[in-house]
Design a protein around this motif. Structure first.
Motif, short mmCIF file in Angstrom:
data_model
loop_
_atom_site.label_atom_id
_atom_site.label_comp_id
_atom_site.label_asym_id
_atom_site.label_seq_id
_atom_site.Cartn_x
_atom_site.Cartn_y
_atom_site.Cartn_z
N VAL A 1 0.87 -1.18 0.00
CA VAL A 1 0.00 0.00 0.00
C VAL A 1 0.90 1.23 0.00
O VAL A 1 1.81 1.34 0.81
N VAL A 2 0.67 2.13 -0.94
CA VAL A 2 1.38 3.41 -0.95
C VAL A 2 0.45 4.46 -0.35
O VAL A 2 -0.72 4.56 -0.75
N VAL A 3 0.96 5.19 0.61
CA VAL A 3 0.16 6.20 1.31
C VAL A 3 0.62 7.58 0.87
O VAL A 3 1.82 7.80 0.63
N GLN A 4 -0.32 8.51 0.72
CA GLN A 4 0.06 9.92 0.55
C GLN A 4 -0.91 10.74 1.38
O GLN A 4 -1.94 11.18 0.91
N LYS A 5 -0.51 10.92 2.65
CA LYS A 5 -1.47 11.51 3.60
C LYS A 5 -1.31 13.02 3.70
O LYS A 5 -1.30 13.61 4.78
N VAL B 1 -3.33 2.74 -3.62
CA VAL B 1 -2.91 3.98 -2.98
C VAL B 1 -4.00 4.44 -2.02
O VAL B 1 -5.18 4.47 -2.38
N LEU B 2 -3.58 4.81 -0.82
CA LEU B 2 -4.48 5.42 0.17
C LEU B 2 -4.00 6.85 0.35
O LEU B 2 -2.87 7.08 0.79
N ALA B 3 -4.85 7.81 -0.01
CA ALA B 3 -4.39 9.21 0.01
C ALA B 3 -5.53 10.13 0.42
O ALA B 3 -6.70 9.78 0.31
#
Ligand code: UDP
Length: 477
Positions: free
Chosen positions: A374-378, A398-400
């Motif tokens: 999972v790539v996160v961009q918070k 992606v979780l953003a």
């Protein structure tokens, strides 16, 4: 103090023909037409592209490719970086935060700041103005270069100012930053924004354009990479533990072979095991990227994340010369990490990536994004968020956060997952847990993500948008 014109080594020409495998026949034909038109429009002119740094961050990432393809198409395109002393960067970083709707360091934008801004702009423009000829086209990027607009226009150049940042809901911070910059940007022939919502109402609508950013599918950052190479690169940098690295090879922009040799600097108790589920965020060390929130949200949900590990990675803070806050943000995240329980600490890794060779750095980021489940961009605010497109192109889940250009890229639940409120760490943890446990869902999101980037966010589309704008602003004679 003066501007730097990057040499040919920094901007190797790239052939647009490289796009052929990724595009439909019609798309490819349109691209070749656009390249021909660019040659026609610019045959006796130089295309100057001016920004504040050649490495670190999304703008530098894009310019290398865009200018490479322009040169490969037969256009005399040159990349110039301006000189940015610390007191100037303090002002422009403030402007950067304010344009995103945040107070930044809370300092003023008054006469003293304007004096610094104008003095440095005058010195930079002096280094450039004699090289630019009437009729040339100058693309100026972001707040750092806005002060150059009036004099370059007076010189007879077609001047386009391109802003890569913006706020979803403009507030007083945004208005204050615009007021500061308007005396310069009002003179530009055209102003380009990353999304329609970012357009400034202060600027005549007929001079405003929207051009979404893009990624280069073939750059060292995004080129295809075998799983064995991914592992080898991550092990040789120290980002993954165990094993003897075999082949950490990648292809440089000019297609010559490269090899990842430098190590990352890691803040961790023990290396990340090679076979655990991995969550990663790769970003500059900036409050707006919320690395603290990523760590807090991850450890808050730790017991719902199986044996997943988190890597929060960013550039070596000494290397990103236009980002004065990086060292402080990294220090604060490190302090947060030091205060975690031993169990939490063992699952969280902070990494600063070597920047000496930007293409090696790109290959490391490529490998890390590919290895992440999972790539996160918070982010709390985002102009576009190239890291999101990069991960989507690699078919990652992606979780953003639903901010800025991220919401143009991810269709929630279809090509990624959006988090509405950056401060809602509980929902962040729950969505992360769902993704970690459901490989089928991740695969579906990843497949749709890649198609979305292919359709909308590859460099081929971006190049055509620029040519369409050049045609209006600098019509062929
Ligand atoms: N990046 C990088 N190395 C790092 C951290 C980030 O190459 O250690 C790159 C990242 O892959 C992306 C760019 O910097 O290409 C960041 O662009 P984005 O639009 O996500 O954010 P910005 O930094 O422009 O705010």
């Amino acid at each position: 103090m003066t501007v730097t014109v990057l040499d040919d080594l920094a901007v190797p020409p790239l052939a647009v023909e490289r796009f052929e495998p990724f595009l439909s026949a019609a798309q490819y034909a349109d691209l070749l037409d656009a390249a021909a038109l660019a040659r026609l429009i610019l045959h006796d002119r130089v295309l100057w592209c001016v920004n504040s740094t050649a490495r670190g961050g999304g703008v530098a990432e894009m310019l290398g490719s865009l200018l490479g393809y322009a040169r490969g198409s037969g256009v005399d395109a040159r990349w110039v970086t301006i000189d940015c002393p610390a007191e100037f960067l303090a002002v422009t970083k403030r402007l950067h935060h304010r344009l995103h709707g945040f107070p930044g360091d809370g300092g003023p934008l008054g006469e003293a700041e304007r004096a610094i801004y104008e003095e440095v702009s005058a010195e930079n423009v002096a280094g450039l103005v004699d090289r630019v000829r009437p009729g040339d086209v100058v693309l100026l990027h972001d707040p750092q270069t806005a002060g150059l607009v009036p004099e370059l226009k007076a010189r007879g150049a077609a001047v386009i100012w391109r802003l890569h940042i913006g706020a979803d809901v403009p507030n007083d911070h945004v208005v204050g930053a615009r007021d500061f910059l308007m005396p310069y940007v009002r003179h530009a022939h055209a102003c380009v924004f990353s999304r329609a919502q970012f357009i400034w109402p202060e600027i005549d609508a007929d001079r405003c354009r929207v051009v979404a950013p893009s990624i280069d599918a073939l750059s060292p950052k995004n080129q295809p990479m075998e799983p064995a190479t991914v592992t080898a690169i991550l092990q040789s940098t120290g980002l993954l533990g165990d094993g003897l690295p075999v082949d950490s090879a990648f292809l440089r922009r000019d297609r010559s072979p490269g090899r990842v040799e430098r190590r990352a600097w890691l803040i961790e108790d023990a290396p990340t095991p090679p076979d655990v589920p991995l969550v990663a965020q790769v970003s500059r060390w900036d409050d707006l990227k919320d690395p603290m929130g990523v760590v807090s949200g991850f450890v808050g949900a730790l017991h719902d994340l199986g044996d997943a590990h988190l890597i929060v990675a960013g550039p070596d803070v000494a290397a990103v010369t236009d980002d004065p806050e990086g060292a402080r943000v990294l220090r604060e995240v490190t302090e947060l990490w030091q205060g975690l329980s031993p169990e939490q600490r063992s699952r969280v890794h902070l990494a600063t990536l070597p920047m000496d060779d930007p293409e090696e750095n790109a290959a490391i980021v490529n490998a890390l994004q590919r290895r992440a489940d999972v790539v996160v961009q918070k982010s709390r605010a985002e102009g576009f968020g190239l890291t999101v497109a990069e991960a989507m192109w690699k078919s990652r889940a992606v979780l953003a956060t639903r901010v800025g250009g991220i919401q143009d890229q991810i269709v929630d639940g279809l090509s990624g997952v959006l988090l509405d409120d950056p401060d809602d760490l509980e929902t962040f943890g729950r969505k992360l847990s769902l993704l970690i446990y459901d490989g089928g869902y991740r695969a579906r999101l990843g497949a749709a993500a890649r198609e979305r980037v292919r359709d909308q966010f590859l460099e081929s589309r971006h190049l055509q948008d620029w040519v369409a704008l050049l045609r209006e602003v600098a019509p062929a004679g």
